[in-house]
Design an enzyme around this catalytic site. Structure first.
Site, mmCIF file in Angstrom:
data_model
loop_
_atom_site.group_PDB
_atom_site.id
_atom_site.type_symbol
_atom_site.label_atom_id
_atom_site.label_comp_id
_atom_site.label_asym_id
_atom_site.label_seq_id
_atom_site.Cartn_x
_atom_site.Cartn_y
_atom_site.Cartn_z
ATOM 1 N N ASP A 58 11.677 0.851 -9.963
ATOM 2 C CA ASP A 58 10.273 1.258 -9.890
ATOM 3 C C ASP A 58 10.083 2.201 -8.704
ATOM 4 O OD1 ASP A 58 7.577 1.434 -10.272
ATOM 5 O OD2 ASP A 58 7.126 -0.648 -9.777
ATOM 6 N N ASP A 63 7.272 6.089 -14.208
ATOM 7 C CA ASP A 63 7.930 5.810 -12.934
ATOM 8 C C ASP A 63 8.662 4.474 -12.877
ATOM 9 O OD1 ASP A 63 5.700 4.220 -12.991
ATOM 10 O OD2 ASP A 63 4.965 4.760 -11.004
ATOM 11 N N GLU A 64 8.935 3.843 -14.020
ATOM 12 C CA GLU A 64 9.669 2.584 -13.973
ATOM 13 C C GLU A 64 10.430 2.344 -15.269
ATOM 14 O OE1 GLU A 64 7.457 -1.118 -14.033
ATOM 15 O OE2 GLU A 64 5.668 -0.056 -14.745
#
Length: 407
Positions: free
Chosen positions: A14, A104-105
Site C-alpha cells: 500500500d 495505490d494498493e
C-alpha cells in the site's frame, strides 16, 4: 505433516499517502513539509499534515485551521496514474499473482518464490527497496498467511513500514486492535458494536455469531465473526474481469449545489462510465449512486433495471431518478462528492436480443457514433449540452488498466 495452509504467502502493498507522496517526490521544496492535495476538499494529506489531524475528505477550510503552514497543491491525475503503472510493473515483475485493489494498493501471492528469492518477508523487503529506488515512492507492506491479516499489517506498519504477522501469533497481533480495524466496520457498525460493549477485535471474536448477527445483520455478522476468528480462505485473484465499474467526482468549494449542478456532474460521470463499458464490451444491470454530504458522511442509492445494457441514455435516466429522490437530503446537508457505479457486469454478447420496442437500437446507434468520433478526434470532440460551460469537479482515478472495464 507440515501444514502449508499455515505458511506466510500473502503481501499487501500500500503506497503511503499516494497523491501527496508523488507531489513531494516531484518537487523537492515540498519534502518534509505538510502537503495537502486538492482545492476545496482534501484528496490526500502527507504524513506531516496528518500529524495535525488533517484527513482525506476534510474541507479545505478546516484543514487550513488545523494546519496553517500546510502547502496546498492542485491534483495532477496524469502523474498519479503514471506512478501507479510504474509501481504495478514492479509488482508484476515480482510475481504474476497480483490482485489490484485500487490505484495505490494490491495483494501479491509470493508463496511460490521461496526457492527462487527467499521467504515472503525477504520478497517484501526487496519489493519495498525496488519501489523506492525505481519509482521514488514510500510503500508499506504487510506479510501474513491471509489477505485480511496482510492488509491490517500494512496499515499498522505505516508510514513506510514492513510488518510480518507470525502464523503462530495471529491472535496476539489481531485481537488487541480496535474493532474498527475489521474490514467492513464503518462508523454506523462501530457505534452499534461499541454500544454493545464490543470495542476490540478479540471481544468480537468471543461473541456468539448469532448475537453479532442481531446487532449488524446476519451477513455482516458472519463476515466480521469469521475475520475476527482468523478465517479468510480467499486466494489472490488475478486475470478476473471487474464485476463493476465506476467513477466519482470530488466537488470543491461550497457543499451547497442546485439540482442542475449535480445533474451535470451525474451526466458527465455516466457518460464516462458507459463509454468504458462499451470499450470493454460489457453490459450491466445495477446502478449505484454514491454520495458524500457536507459533513462528510456517506450514503448510497441503487436501482436494478430489467435488462442489462451499456446505453448512456438508459443509465442517465436511471441515475437521474435516484438523484432526484436523494436531492431533498442533499439540499439540506450539502454534497462534496458524487459517484456512480454500474455493476452486475456480463459480456455484451450475453445480452438477450429482443424486438426493439423501447428504442434500444437507436440508443446503440447514437452511442456507437459518438464513440467513433471521440476515438478519432478525442474525448472533447463531442460533449452533452448539459455539460457545456460547466466544470464538474475532479474525477478520482481508479486502478489503471490496459483497457476500460477489463480489470
Amino acid at each position: 505433516m507440515f501444514d502449508h495452509g499455515r505458511m506466510l504467502r500473502i503481501l499487501h502493498a500500500d503506497l503511503d499517502s499516494f497523491f501527496a507522496s508523488v507531489e513531494q517526490r516531484d518537487d523537492a521544496r515540498l519534502r518534509g513539509r505538510p502537503v495537502i492535495v486538492g482545492p476545496g476538499v482534501v484528496m490526500a494529506a502527507s504524513y506531516e499534515a496528518r500529524a495535525f489531524g488533517v484527513r482525506g475528505g476534510m474541507g479545505a477550510r478546516e484543514a487550513r485551521r488545523r494546519c496553517p503552514q500546510a502547502v496546498f497543491v492542485p491534483a495532477r491525475f496524469s502523474a498519479y496514474v503514471e506512478a501507479s503503472r510504474a509501481v504495478f510493473e514492479v509488482f508484476s515483475d515480482t510475481t504474476p499473482l497480483v490482485e489490484g485493489l485500487s490505484i495505490d494498493e494490491a495483494f501479491l501471492d509470493v508463496g511460490g518464490l521461496r526457492r527462487l528469492v527467499g521467504p515472503p518477508e525477504e520478497v517484501a523487503r526487496i519489493l519495498r527497496e525496488r519501489v523506492r529506488r525505481e519509482v521514488g515512492l514510500p510503500i508499506s507492506v504487510g506479510v501474513a498467511r491471509t489477505k485480511y491479516l496482510a492488509k491490517v499489517a500494512s496499515a499498522v506498519s505505516k508510514p513506510d513500514g514492513l510488518l510480518v504477522v507470525d502464523p503462530e501469533r495471529e491472535s496476539e497481533f489481531l485481537h488487541p486492535l480496535p474493532v474498527e480495524r475489521l474490514w467492513g466496520v464503518g462508523p454506523v457498525t462501530s457505534a452499534r458494536l461499541r454500544a454493545d460493549g464490543i470495542s476490540t477485535v478479540g471481544q468480537l471474536a468471543a461473541v456468539q455469531e448469532a448475537h453479532l448477527g442481531g446487532l449488524v445483520g446476519a451477513a455482516a455478522g458472519q463476515h466480521l465473526w469469521a475475520l475476527a476468528n482468523l478465517m479468510d480462505p480467499r486466494p489472490v485473484q488475478t486475470g478476473r474481469r471487474r464485476s463493476s465499474i465506476g467513477s466519482q467526482s470530488a466537488l470543491g468549494g461550497s457543499a451547497r449545489r442546485s439540482l442542475a449542478e449535480l445533474d451535470a456532474v451525474l451526466v458527465g460521470l455516466v457518460d464516462r462510465v458507459a463509454r468504458r463499458l462499451r470499450s470493454g464490451e460489457r453490459i450491466g444491470r445495477t446502478f449505484t449512486l454514491r454520495l458524500r454530504f457536507g459533513d462528510f458522511e456517506r450514503a448510497t442509492r441503487s436501482a436494478t433495471i430489467p435488462r442489462s445494457t451499456a446505453s448512456t441514455a438508459a443509465w442517465i435516466e436511471t441515475g437521474r431518478a435516484l438523484l432526484r429522490a436523494a436531492y431533498p437530503m442533499l439540499e439540506e446537508r450539502g454534497c462534496t462528492l458524487l459517484g456512480v457505479t454500474i455493476s452486475g457486469l456480463v459480456e455484451a454478447g450475453a445480452e438477450q436480443l429482443e424486438l426493439d420496442l423501447f428504442g434500444q437500437d437507436v440508443d446503440r446507434a447514437v452511442d456507437g457514433a459518438v464513440d467513433r468520433v471521440r476515438d478519432r478526434f478525442g474525448s472533447a470532440a463531442l460533449t452533452r449540452g448539459v455539460l457545456v460551460g460547466r466544470r464538474i469537479g475532479h474525477e478520482m482515478p481508479t486502478l489503471p488498466d490496459s483497457g476500460p472495464a477489463r480489470g
